[in-house]
Every structure is written in structure tokens, then in C-alpha cells.
Scaffold this motif. Structure first.
Motif, PDB file in Angstrom:
ATOM      1  N   ILE A 161      -4.809  -5.249  -4.761  1.00  0.00           N
ATOM      2  CA  ILE A 161      -4.535  -5.723  -2.735  1.00  0.00           C
ATOM      3  C   ILE A 161      -5.858  -5.225  -2.079  1.00  0.00           C
ATOM      4  O   ILE A 161      -6.990  -6.066  -0.718  1.00  0.00           O
ATOM      5  N   LYS A 162      -5.714  -3.452  -1.779  1.00  0.00           N
ATOM      6  CA  LYS A 162      -6.768  -2.789  -1.480  1.00  0.00           C
ATOM      7  C   LYS A 162      -8.316  -2.853  -2.077  1.00  0.00           C
ATOM      8  O   LYS A 162      -8.938  -3.312  -0.794  1.00  0.00           O
ATOM      9  N   SER A 165      -9.930  -6.114  -0.381  1.00  0.00           N
ATOM     10  CA  SER A 165      -8.804  -6.593   1.203  1.00  0.00           C
ATOM     11  C   SER A 165      -8.123  -7.965   1.570  1.00  0.00           C
ATOM     12  O   SER A 165      -8.889  -8.218   2.515  1.00  0.00           O
ATOM     13  N   LEU A 166      -7.308  -7.804   1.161  1.00  0.00           N
ATOM     14  CA  LEU A 166      -6.561  -9.361   1.181  1.00  0.00           C
ATOM     15  C   LEU A 166      -5.664  -8.674   2.305  1.00  0.00           C
ATOM     16  O   LEU A 166      -4.801  -7.740   2.033  1.00  0.00           O
ATOM     17  N   LYS A 167      -5.183  -9.204   3.336  1.00  0.00           N
ATOM     18  CA  LYS A 167      -4.593  -8.891   4.456  1.00  0.00           C
ATOM     19  C   LYS A 167      -3.504 -10.069   4.787  1.00  0.00           C
ATOM     20  O   LYS A 167      -2.970 -10.128   5.521  1.00  0.00           O
ATOM     21  N   SER A 168      -3.653 -11.273   4.538  1.00  0.00           N
ATOM     22  CA  SER A 168      -2.977 -12.418   4.960  1.00  0.00           C
ATOM     23  C   SER A 168      -1.753 -12.004   3.872  1.00  0.00           C
ATOM     24  O   SER A 168      -1.629 -12.312   2.478  1.00  0.00           O
ATOM     25  N   PRO A 169      -0.003 -12.573   5.420  1.00  0.00           N
ATOM     26  CA  PRO A 169       0.827 -12.227   4.095  1.00  0.00           C
ATOM     27  C   PRO A 169       1.040 -12.724   2.686  1.00  0.00           C
ATOM     28  O   PRO A 169       1.295 -13.054   1.914  1.00  0.00           O
ATOM     29  N   ARG A 172      -1.144 -12.289  -0.617  1.00  0.00           N
ATOM     30  CA  ARG A 172      -0.429 -10.637  -1.017  1.00  0.00           C
ATOM     31  C   ARG A 172       1.437 -11.062  -1.622  1.00  0.00           C
ATOM     32  O   ARG A 172       1.775 -10.615  -3.064  1.00  0.00           O
ATOM     33  N   PHE A 191       5.744  -3.946   1.313  1.00  0.00           N
ATOM     34  CA  PHE A 191       4.270  -4.173   1.982  1.00  0.00           C
ATOM     35  C   PHE A 191       4.531  -4.971   3.846  1.00  0.00           C
ATOM     36  O   PHE A 191       4.480  -4.710   5.388  1.00  0.00           O
ATOM     37  N   GLU A 195       5.397 -10.763   3.327  1.00  0.00           N
ATOM     38  CA  GLU A 195       4.998 -10.717   2.451  1.00  0.00           C
ATOM     39  C   GLU A 195       6.327 -11.351   1.152  1.00  0.00           C
ATOM     40  O   GLU A 195       5.902 -11.539  -0.188  1.00  0.00           O
TER      41      GLU A 195
END
Length: 227
Positions: A161-162, A165-169, A172, A191, A195
Motif C-alpha cells: 500500500i505504501k 500509494s493506495l489512498k482509496s479505502p 486498500r 487502517f 477499509e
């Protein structure tokens, strides 16, 4: 009864330790089995005795999955909004999970039983064991692969995820649910509530999809490569 109480106490202690020191190697999913296996070996306790004394835990494993319906109900409107994205991702992820397991086993020349046992590794344990039975695998071996997959997924997942750069719940949650089932869902809730909700839904649907695969094309696909 003593084995059941001891198992629950070890889990509670390990969970409290993990809460204060959230390190991947301290996750209860890893710590509890290690401690229990060590205790059985040191105290020379037959596994059959332990299994009989803790059968209640296995019995409630399936019904416990129903608890995931609570966050799903809570965020039902949000789920409806992204239903197409969720379903398409789950179906694709389920196919990739099964095929990747198969081809990995094929490349390292696993035997037939090992191959069929590893294929349902990315779904929750009770259903994975049923799929394993259906396609001729060893349910106990499948359970071990499921646990290993969950542990690895919950450890590697945050780094993936880091990196991406996955920002969307949604992204994730679905990633954790499809790739690492129950353990991944537990990590997803760390998270955020959304999520965890999407992970719960993904885990449940992925299990159903894989169950369908296990009764349809997996046996035919397996027959083409395993002699």
C-alpha cells in the motif's frame, strides 16, 4: 477444558502485547500458534488431546465469519456506490489467487495432493477446507497454507500500500480481503473502519467465488496438468 482456557488466555495476552507493540512479528496470528506448538512439544502433550479439548474453537470458526456482516451493514450505502469496482476486483483477484497458486506449485513440481491443497489458500479457512475436499486436497494442509497466506499478507500488505500509494479505502480494503482473508481484514481495520468493511465484504465474496471455481473449472484445469 484446560486446553481451551489456555489457548484463549495466550491469545488475549498476545493481543494486548500487539496492541502496545504493533510489530508484524508480534501479531497474534503468528505468536499464538508458535507458543502453542512449543508448549505441546515441551510438555509432551499429544495433538489429538489438544484438538479434542479445543474443538469448540473450530466449531465457532465458521459462525464467527457472520460477525463481518455488522460493518458491511453499517457502510451499505458506500458499498452500493462502488459495487461494480468491488465485484470486478474480487472476481479478478480470486482467479489470480487460484492460478498463481497452481502455477507456483507446478513450477516447483509439487505433488498432486500438495497442489490441490495450496490452490484455495487465499480464502477463509472453513470454506478453503471445503474447497480442498472438493478438489481432492488435504484440508489440514490447506488450513496451514491459509494461515501462512494470512500472516504473509498482513505483513506485506502495508508495504505494498505504501509503495503504490493506495489512498482509496476501497482499494486498500479489497486488496487485504482478497489476498489475505481474515488476517488481512484484521489488518485492514487498523487502517480504518471503511477499509475493514470493504475487506470483510471482499473476503466473504471471494470465498463464495472460489467455492464456485472449486466445483466447476478447477477440477478440469487440474486434470490437464496433474497426472
Amino acid at each position: 477444558m484446560i486446553y481451551l482456557i489456555a489457548t484463549i488466555l495466550i491469545y488475549i495476552v498476545s493481543k494486548r502485547i500487539y496492541k502496545h507493540y504493533p510489530k508484524a512479528y508480534l501479531t497474534p496470528l503468528l505468536v499464538v500458534p508458535v507458543v502453542l506448538v512449543a508448549a505441546l512439544v515441551v510438555l509432551d502433550i499429544p495433538f489429538q488431546n489438544y484438538e479434542k479439548g479445543t474443538s469448540a474453537i473450530s466449531y465457532f470458526l465458521g459462525p464467527a465469519t457472520v460477525a463481518f456482516a455488522i460493518p458491511i451493514y453499517k457502510h451499505f450505502e458506500l458499498i452500493k456506490k462502488f459495487m461494480v469496482e468491488i465485484l470486478s476486483s474480487i472476481v479478478a483477484g480470486s482467479v489470480v489467487a487460484v492460478l498463481s497458486s497452481f502455477f507456483l506449485g507446478y513450477l516447483i513440481h509439487l505433488s498432486g495432493n500438495f497442489m490441490t491443497s495450496i490452490m484455495p489458500r487465499s480464502i477463509t479457512t472453513p470454506i478453503a477446507m471445503e474447497v480442498s475436499k472438493t478438489i481432492g486436497g488435504v484440508p489440514a494442509l490447506t488450513a496451514a497454507f491459509v494461515v501462512a497466506t494470512g500472516i504473509i499478507g498482513s505483513i506485506v500488505g502495508p508495504h505494498v500500500i505504501k509503495v503504490f500509494s493506495l489512498k482509496s479505502p476501497v482499494a486498500r480494503g479489497v486488496s487485504f480481503g482478497v489476498a489475505a482473508h481474515g488476517a488481512g481484514t484484521s489488518k485492514a481495520f487498523e487502517f480504518g473502519d471503511q477499509e475493514g468493511t470493504f475487506s470483510s465484504l471482499s473476503m466473504i465474496i471471494a470465498a463464495g467465488v472460489t467455492l464456485v471455481w472449486g466445483n466447476t473449472w478447477i477440477p478440469h484445469f487440474q486434470h490437464l496438468f496433474i497426472q
